[in-house]
Design a protein around this motif. Structure first.
Motif, PDB file in Angstrom:
ATOM      1  N   PRO A 127       0.781  -1.192   0.079  1.00 36.42           N
ATOM      2  CA  PRO A 127      -0.094  -0.031   0.098  1.00 36.42           C
ATOM      3  C   PRO A 127       0.921   1.152   0.234  1.00 36.42           C
ATOM      4  CG  PRO A 127      -0.951  -1.453   1.428  1.00 36.42           C
ATOM      5  CD  PRO A 127       0.460  -2.191   1.040  1.00 36.42           C
ATOM      6  N   ASP A 128       0.503   2.291  -1.028  1.00 36.05           N
ATOM      7  CA  ASP A 128       1.294   3.540  -0.987  1.00 36.05           C
ATOM      8  C   ASP A 128       2.826   3.153  -1.440  1.00 36.05           C
ATOM      9  OD1 ASP A 128      -1.021   4.974  -0.139  1.00 36.05           O
ATOM     10  OD2 ASP A 128      -0.216   4.792   1.844  1.00 36.05           O
ATOM     11  N   GLY A 129       2.694   2.014  -2.328  1.00 31.09           N
ATOM     12  CA  GLY A 129       4.004   1.737  -2.959  1.00 31.09           C
ATOM     13  C   GLY A 129       4.441   2.664  -4.131  1.00 31.09           C
ATOM     14  N   LEU A 130       5.652   2.265  -4.587  1.00 26.87           N
ATOM     15  CA  LEU A 130       6.277   3.191  -5.650  1.00 26.87           C
ATOM     16  C   LEU A 130       5.473   3.394  -6.900  1.00 26.87           C
ATOM     17  CD1 LEU A 130       8.667   4.720  -6.704  1.00 26.87           C
ATOM     18  CD2 LEU A 130       9.316   2.650  -7.778  1.00 26.87           C
ATOM     19  N   LEU A 131       4.970   2.297  -7.258  1.00 29.66           N
ATOM     20  CA  LEU A 131       4.006   2.820  -8.569  1.00 29.66           C
ATOM     21  C   LEU A 131       2.856   3.467  -8.257  1.00 29.66           C
ATOM     22  CD1 LEU A 131       4.424  -0.854 -10.336  1.00 29.66           C
ATOM     23  CD2 LEU A 131       5.394   1.662 -11.008  1.00 29.66           C
ATOM     24  N   GLN A 132       2.082   2.971  -6.979  1.00 26.14           N
ATOM     25  CA  GLN A 132       1.020   3.796  -6.837  1.00 26.14           C
ATOM     26  C   GLN A 132       0.989   5.287  -6.576  1.00 26.14           C
ATOM     27  OE1 GLN A 132      -1.383   1.887  -3.544  1.00 26.14           O
ATOM     28  NE2 GLN A 132      -2.997   3.362  -3.610  1.00 26.14           N
ATOM     29  N   THR A 133       2.225   5.453  -5.824  1.00 29.53           N
ATOM     30  CA  THR A 133       2.707   6.848  -5.686  1.00 29.53           C
ATOM     31  C   THR A 133       2.732   7.674  -6.798  1.00 29.53           C
ATOM     32  OG1 THR A 133       3.468   6.259  -3.240  1.00 29.53           O
ATOM     33  CG2 THR A 133       4.134   8.412  -4.193  1.00 29.53           C
ATOM     34  N   ILE A 134       3.444   6.855  -7.616  1.00 28.45           N
ATOM     35  CA  ILE A 134       3.721   7.547  -9.057  1.00 28.45           C
ATOM     36  C   ILE A 134       2.427   7.779  -9.825  1.00 28.45           C
ATOM     37  CG2 ILE A 134       5.103   7.587 -11.253  1.00 28.45           C
ATOM     38  CD1 ILE A 134       7.228   5.973 -10.029  1.00 28.45           C
ATOM     39  N   ALA A 135       1.558   6.902  -9.758  1.00 28.59           N
ATOM     40  CA  ALA A 135       0.406   7.006 -10.432  1.00 28.59           C
ATOM     41  C   ALA A 135      -0.177   8.005  -9.887  1.00 28.59           C
ATOM     42  CB  ALA A 135      -0.487   5.712 -10.444  1.00 28.59           C
ATOM     43  N   GLU A 136      -0.454   8.303  -8.529  1.00 26.12           N
ATOM     44  CA  GLU A 136      -1.396   9.309  -7.876  1.00 26.12           C
ATOM     45  C   GLU A 136      -0.531  10.810  -8.383  1.00 26.12           C
ATOM     46  OE1 GLU A 136      -0.983   8.353  -3.638  1.00 26.12           O
ATOM     47  OE2 GLU A 136      -2.662   6.703  -3.826  1.00 26.12           O
ATOM     48  N   ARG A 137       0.651  10.918  -8.077  1.00 25.27           N
ATOM     49  CA  ARG A 137       1.153  12.150  -8.536  1.00 25.27           C
ATOM     50  C   ARG A 137       1.112  12.439 -10.147  1.00 25.27           C
ATOM     51  NH1 ARG A 137       6.395  11.655  -4.360  1.00 25.27           N
ATOM     52  NH2 ARG A 137       5.153  11.665  -2.532  1.00 25.27           N
ATOM     53  N   THR A 138       0.936  11.792 -10.887  1.00 26.46           N
ATOM     54  CA  THR A 138       0.844  11.782 -12.207  1.00 26.46           C
ATOM     55  C   THR A 138      -0.524  11.584 -12.720  1.00 26.46           C
ATOM     56  OG1 THR A 138       1.184   9.497 -12.888  1.00 26.46           O
ATOM     57  CG2 THR A 138       3.210  11.016 -12.631  1.00 26.46           C
ATOM     58  N   GLY A 139      -1.618  11.848 -11.940  1.00 24.80           N
ATOM     59  CA  GLY A 139      -2.770  11.700 -12.357  1.00 24.80           C
ATOM     60  C   GLY A 139      -3.484  10.659 -13.126  1.00 24.80           C
ATOM     61  N   LYS A 140      -2.548   9.308 -12.451  1.00 25.37           N
ATOM     62  CA  LYS A 140      -3.261   8.088 -13.243  1.00 25.37           C
ATOM     63  C   LYS A 140      -3.912   6.955 -12.081  1.00 25.37           C
ATOM     64  CE  LYS A 140      -1.308   8.760 -17.325  1.00 25.37           C
ATOM     65  NZ  LYS A 140      -2.342   8.940 -18.162  1.00 25.37           N
ATOM     66  N   SER A 141      -4.242   7.563 -10.956  1.00 25.38           N
ATOM     67  CA  SER A 141      -4.802   6.800  -9.737  1.00 25.38           C
ATOM     68  C   SER A 141      -5.920   5.908 -10.437  1.00 25.38           C
ATOM     69  CB  SER A 141      -5.421   7.648  -8.591  1.00 25.38           C
ATOM     70  OG  SER A 141      -4.395   8.248  -8.188  1.00 25.38           O
ATOM     71  N   ARG A 142      -6.940   6.465 -11.236  1.00 29.83           N
ATOM     72  CA  ARG A 142      -7.973   5.699 -11.983  1.00 29.83           C
ATOM     73  C   ARG A 142      -7.430   4.731 -12.718  1.00 29.83           C
ATOM     74  NH1 ARG A 142     -12.884   9.494 -13.606  1.00 29.83           N
ATOM     75  NH2 ARG A 142     -13.478   7.272 -14.096  1.00 29.83           N
ATOM     76  N   PHE A 143      -6.539   5.031 -13.416  1.00 24.46           N
ATOM     77  CA  PHE A 143      -5.883   3.904 -14.312  1.00 24.46           C
ATOM     78  C   PHE A 143      -5.197   2.949 -13.574  1.00 24.46           C
ATOM     79  CE2 PHE A 143      -2.784   2.236 -17.525  1.00 24.46           C
ATOM     80  CZ  PHE A 143      -3.626   1.851 -18.190  1.00 24.46           C
ATOM     81  N   TYR A 144      -4.639   3.123 -12.588  1.00 23.19           N
ATOM     82  CA  TYR A 144      -3.954   2.360 -11.784  1.00 23.19           C
ATOM     83  C   TYR A 144      -4.900   1.364 -11.145  1.00 23.19           C
ATOM     84  CZ  TYR A 144      -0.864   0.441  -7.973  1.00 23.19           C
ATOM     85  OH  TYR A 144      -0.225  -0.517  -7.229  1.00 23.19           O
ATOM     86  N   ALA A 145      -6.004   1.705 -10.626  1.00 23.01           N
ATOM     87  CA  ALA A 145      -7.107   0.976 -10.094  1.00 23.01           C
ATOM     88  C   ALA A 145      -7.902   0.257 -10.796  1.00 23.01           C
ATOM     89  CB  ALA A 145      -7.923   1.725  -9.161  1.00 23.01           C
ATOM     90  N   LEU A 146      -7.769   0.407 -12.432  1.00 25.91           N
ATOM     91  CA  LEU A 146      -8.559  -0.149 -13.433  1.00 25.91           C
ATOM     92  C   LEU A 146      -8.368  -1.525 -13.315  1.00 25.91           C
ATOM     93  CD1 LEU A 146     -10.199   0.009 -15.722  1.00 25.91           C
ATOM     94  CD2 LEU A 146      -8.425   0.244 -17.193  1.00 25.91           C
ATOM     95  N   ALA A 147      -9.719  -2.141 -13.403  1.00 24.99           N
ATOM     96  CA  ALA A 147      -9.320  -3.734 -13.309  1.00 24.99           C
ATOM     97  C   ALA A 147     -10.750  -4.304 -14.049  1.00 24.99           C
ATOM     98  CB  ALA A 147      -9.209  -4.461 -11.925  1.00 24.99           C
ATOM     99  N   ALA A 148     -11.070  -3.850 -15.179  1.00 28.45           N
ATOM    100  CA  ALA A 148     -12.153  -4.100 -16.000  1.00 28.45           C
ATOM    101  C   ALA A 148     -11.894  -4.171 -17.421  1.00 28.45           C
ATOM    102  CB  ALA A 148     -13.322  -3.185 -15.821  1.00 28.45           C
ATOM    103  N   HIS A 149     -12.846  -4.879 -18.147  1.00 28.36           N
ATOM    104  CA  HIS A 149     -12.744  -4.729 -19.975  1.00 28.36           C
ATOM    105  C   HIS A 149     -11.479  -5.434 -20.006  1.00 28.36           C
ATOM    106  CE1 HIS A 149     -15.931  -1.695 -19.300  1.00 28.36           C
ATOM    107  NE2 HIS A 149     -14.949  -0.781 -18.754  1.00 28.36           N
ATOM    108  N   GLY A 150     -10.951  -6.405 -19.497  1.00 25.67           N
ATOM    109  CA  GLY A 150      -9.856  -7.232 -19.641  1.00 25.67           C
ATOM    110  C   GLY A 150      -8.554  -6.438 -19.224  1.00 25.67           C
ATOM    111  N   LEU A 151      -8.501  -5.379 -18.816  1.00 22.66           N
ATOM    112  CA  LEU A 151      -7.407  -4.703 -18.507  1.00 22.66           C
ATOM    113  C   LEU A 151      -7.066  -4.611 -17.061  1.00 22.66           C
ATOM    114  CD1 LEU A 151      -8.008  -1.411 -20.885  1.00 22.66           C
ATOM    115  CD2 LEU A 151      -6.445  -3.228 -21.239  1.00 22.66           C
TER     116      LEU A 151
END
Length: 169
Positions: A116-140
């Motif tokens: 939790p709050d690991g490197l990738l999640q932190t980078i995703a949050e700081r670059t506006g990619k939080s929703r994409f990081y959390a995406l787990a639908a449509h085969g993605l």
């Protein structure tokens, strides 16, 4: 065979990229894949497929599983680069090659622990990619795709470092 540093870079990048996919998906065992993200706050329950025994794992197990995965991942890259460079007649400076492969292996650990709050999640949050990081639908799976692109970027830096001092012919 004649080559330039640019050609050596392209070859080393291709070799590390291919070895990365093999190390991540074929060499990594199921235990490491499941447990490497475990923490005491968010333990992972793992069922052994053979014995059907379920065990619970925390931070220490997660760190060890991730470290073992990164060791086998890095060993796969070392073998691929060593054999590939030899087959292609590319002479890499040993220290540069090890430094480049270390960049790949160490950053792989930092990304794959994904606590939790690991490197990738932190980078995703700081670059506006939080929703994409959390995406787990449509085969993605956004976290997986961001993880893979992070590894690709680090492998590229590693390949650049690995080819410093490559004998130009």
């Amino acid at each position: 065979m004649t080559y330039t540093r640019a050609a050596a870079f392209a070859a080393v990048l291709g070799l590390t990229r291919a070895a990365s996919a093999v190390g991540d998906h074929w060499i990594q065992d199921d235990y490491c894949a499941q447990v490497k993200r475990a923490t005491d706050a968010a333990p992972v329950r793992y069922e052994d497929e053979t014995t059907k025994v379920t065990t619970e794992h925390g931070t220490a197990h997660g760190r060890r599983a991730c470290a073992w995965h990164c060791i086998t991942y890095s060993a796969t890259q070392v073998l691929a680069v060593t054999a590939g460079a030899r087959a292609l007649g590319i002479r890499l400076h040993p220290a540069a090659a090890l430094a480049g492969l270390a960049i790949s292996g160490l950053t792989h650990y930092a990304a794959d622990r994904r606590v939790p709050d690991g490197l990738l999640q932190t980078i995703a949050e700081r670059t506006g990619k939080s929703r994409f990081y959390a995406l787990a639908a449509h085969g993605l799976n956004g976290a997986y795709l961001l993880d893979a692109s992070f590894h690709h970027a680090c492998e590229t830096v590693g390949a650049l470092v690995a080819t410093i001092g490559a004998d130009e012919r």
